[in-house]
Enzyme design. Structure first.
Site, PDB file in Angstrom:
ATOM      1  N   GLU A  74       0.818  -1.214   0.000  1.00  0.00           N
ATOM      2  CA  GLU A  74       0.000   0.000   0.000  1.00  0.00           C
ATOM      3  C   GLU A  74       0.850   1.261   0.000  1.00  0.00           C
ATOM      4  O   GLU A  74       0.531   2.230  -0.686  1.00  0.00           O
ATOM      5  CB  GLU A  74      -0.922   0.019   1.229  1.00  0.00           C
ATOM      6  CG  GLU A  74      -1.752   1.289   1.298  1.00  0.00           C
ATOM      7  CD  GLU A  74      -2.784   1.302   2.395  1.00  0.00           C
ATOM      8  OE1 GLU A  74      -3.681   2.150   2.336  1.00  0.00           O
ATOM      9  OE2 GLU A  74      -2.688   0.467   3.313  1.00  0.00           O
ATOM     10  N   ASP A  90      -0.555  -5.016   3.248  1.00  0.00           N
ATOM     11  CA  ASP A  90      -1.061  -3.813   3.905  1.00  0.00           C
ATOM     12  C   ASP A  90      -0.417  -3.767   5.287  1.00  0.00           C
ATOM     13  O   ASP A  90      -0.729  -4.589   6.146  1.00  0.00           O
ATOM     14  CB  ASP A  90      -2.580  -3.847   4.035  1.00  0.00           C
ATOM     15  CG  ASP A  90      -3.165  -2.490   4.397  1.00  0.00           C
ATOM     16  OD1 ASP A  90      -2.412  -1.646   4.930  1.00  0.00           O
ATOM     17  OD2 ASP A  90      -4.366  -2.272   4.172  1.00  0.00           O
ATOM     18  N   ILE A  92      -0.590  -1.592   7.819  1.00  0.00           N
ATOM     19  CA  ILE A  92      -1.604  -1.345   8.848  1.00  0.00           C
ATOM     20  C   ILE A  92      -2.935  -1.147   8.139  1.00  0.00           C
ATOM     21  O   ILE A  92      -3.203  -0.083   7.571  1.00  0.00           O
ATOM     22  CB  ILE A  92      -1.293  -0.112   9.720  1.00  0.00           C
ATOM     23  CG1 ILE A  92       0.084  -0.211  10.365  1.00  0.00           C
ATOM     24  CG2 ILE A  92      -2.371   0.031  10.806  1.00  0.00           C
ATOM     25  CD1 ILE A  92       0.443   0.987  11.252  1.00  0.00           C
ATOM     26  N   ASP A  93      -3.749  -2.170   8.143  1.00  0.00           N
ATOM     27  CA  ASP A  93      -5.111  -2.058   7.638  1.00  0.00           C
ATOM     28  C   ASP A  93      -5.956  -1.548   8.802  1.00  0.00           C
ATOM     29  O   ASP A  93      -5.979  -2.143   9.868  1.00  0.00           O
ATOM     30  CB  ASP A  93      -5.609  -3.425   7.160  1.00  0.00           C
ATOM     31  CG  ASP A  93      -6.963  -3.338   6.497  1.00  0.00           C
ATOM     32  OD1 ASP A  93      -7.348  -2.232   6.074  1.00  0.00           O
ATOM     33  OD2 ASP A  93      -7.644  -4.379   6.408  1.00  0.00           O
ATOM     34  N   THR A  95      -5.865   2.103   9.469  1.00  0.00           N
ATOM     35  CA  THR A  95      -4.972   3.145   9.977  1.00  0.00           C
ATOM     36  C   THR A  95      -5.693   4.158  10.856  1.00  0.00           C
ATOM     37  O   THR A  95      -5.128   4.638  11.852  1.00  0.00           O
ATOM     38  CB  THR A  95      -4.279   3.868   8.800  1.00  0.00           C
ATOM     39  OG1 THR A  95      -3.445   2.941   8.115  1.00  0.00           O
ATOM     40  CG2 THR A  95      -3.418   5.012   9.285  1.00  0.00           C
ATOM     41  N   ASP A 223      -6.100  -4.739   0.691  1.00  0.00           N
ATOM     42  CA  ASP A 223      -7.122  -4.779   1.733  1.00  0.00           C
ATOM     43  C   ASP A 223      -7.730  -6.162   1.885  1.00  0.00           C
ATOM     44  O   ASP A 223      -8.147  -6.544   2.986  1.00  0.00           O
ATOM     45  CB  ASP A 223      -8.254  -3.793   1.413  1.00  0.00           C
ATOM     46  CG  ASP A 223      -7.820  -2.354   1.445  1.00  0.00           C
ATOM     47  OD1 ASP A 223      -7.051  -1.983   2.349  1.00  0.00           O
ATOM     48  OD2 ASP A 223      -8.259  -1.580   0.563  1.00  0.00           O
TER      49      ASP A 223
END
Length: 278
Positions: A74, A90, A92-93, A95, A223
């Site tokens: 990402e 990802d 930190i999915d 955030t 995601d």
């Protein structure tokens, strides 16, 4: 000629170790102050320095452990590899949850075979870890899905009126307005709605039977790459717009026997992309 591909268990082991290391970095960073480093698609689509640091760690570790593989993250973009495998990441999915100290965010790592495109790739292994809770979801293609060491199974199909649905909202104000109007209508047709803010964990919630279904528009490949595999291996169907796999246009996950009724309902309330509405 490409070299023989490693076993999915080996790939899963790498994904798990790297995700846990990134998760430890994230937990430690959250003990201090966290601030927005930049905005992306809109003023509410934010990235923190911790996102960037976590992805840098993941990318570096994967380059050491799997040189030659591609990378699709990402925060740092795509890099084509030579092995036919790509890591979809990802860091930190969720955030915004992380920024506010809400303990519901995840590191999501999947490894896929083929082009890094949800419409054509074959997901081989996936890990989703919530660093705040320690819950670790894993799956391999054909090997089932697990929460820690426990096998996962999607909830049995039930009526729409008894179904708990999870969803999420886009960053663009116009799309959010459409989604809000759809959810307002859904509330009278289903048990309830949950909006928890982390797509990968929503897909894992379907896998664990914590919700009956999950739907969302505008997801990026990172995601859903790992979460979709985990949900699928737990027995869920994960689909996109009719005739397509899940992608940025639409993602829907539920027990296979519930998909037909859910699609009809979501079309009726306007939850599908405008081009797909009757």
């Amino acid at each position: 000629m490409s070299s023989p591909q490693p076993a999915t268990d080996e790939l899963l082991s790498i994904a798990r170790a790297v995700a846990l290391e990134a998760g430890a970095l994230i937990v430690e960073a959250r003990r201090g102050a966290v601030s927005v480093a930049a905005a992306k698609s809109s003023s509410v689509d934010v990235v923190t320095q911790v996102d960037r640091d976590a992805e840098s760690l993941i990318r570096g570790r994967l380059a050491e452990l799997r040189p030659g593989d591609g990378f699709f993250g990402e925060e740092s973009g795509a890099e084509q590899g030579t092995t036919g495998l790509t890591w979809v990441v990802d860091p930190i999915d969720g955030t915004v949850n992380f920024l506010y100290g809400i303990p519901h965010y995840a590191v999501s790592i999947a490894v896929v075979e083929g082009e890094p495109d949800p419409q054509s790739w074959r997901a081989l292994a996936g890990v989703v870890v919530n660093p705040a809770s320690g819950e670790l979801y894993t799956a391999t293609a054909g090997g089932g899905a697990h929460l820690d060491a426990q096998p996962l199974r999607v909830a049995e199909a039930t009526s729409l009126e008894q179904s708990l649905l999870a969803t999420g909202f886009a960053y663009r104000a116009e799309t959010r307005a459409e989604q809000g109007a759809a959810v307002a209508q859904l509330l009278t047709r289903v048990r309830d709605i949950r909006r928890m803010g982390t797509a990968s964990l929503d897909l894992c919630a379907v896998a664990a039977g914590r919700v009956n279904a999950y739907f969302e528009r505008t997801l990026n490949p990172w995601d859903h790459a790992a979460g979709a595999l985990i949900a699928t291996e737990a027995g869920a169907a994960v689909e996109g717009v009719p005739g397509a796999r899940a992608d940025h246009r639409f993602t829907l996950a539920a027990h296979p026997d519930s998909m037909g009724d859910l699609r009809v309902l979501l079309a009726e309330v306007g939850a599908l992309p405008p081009s797909q509405l009757p």
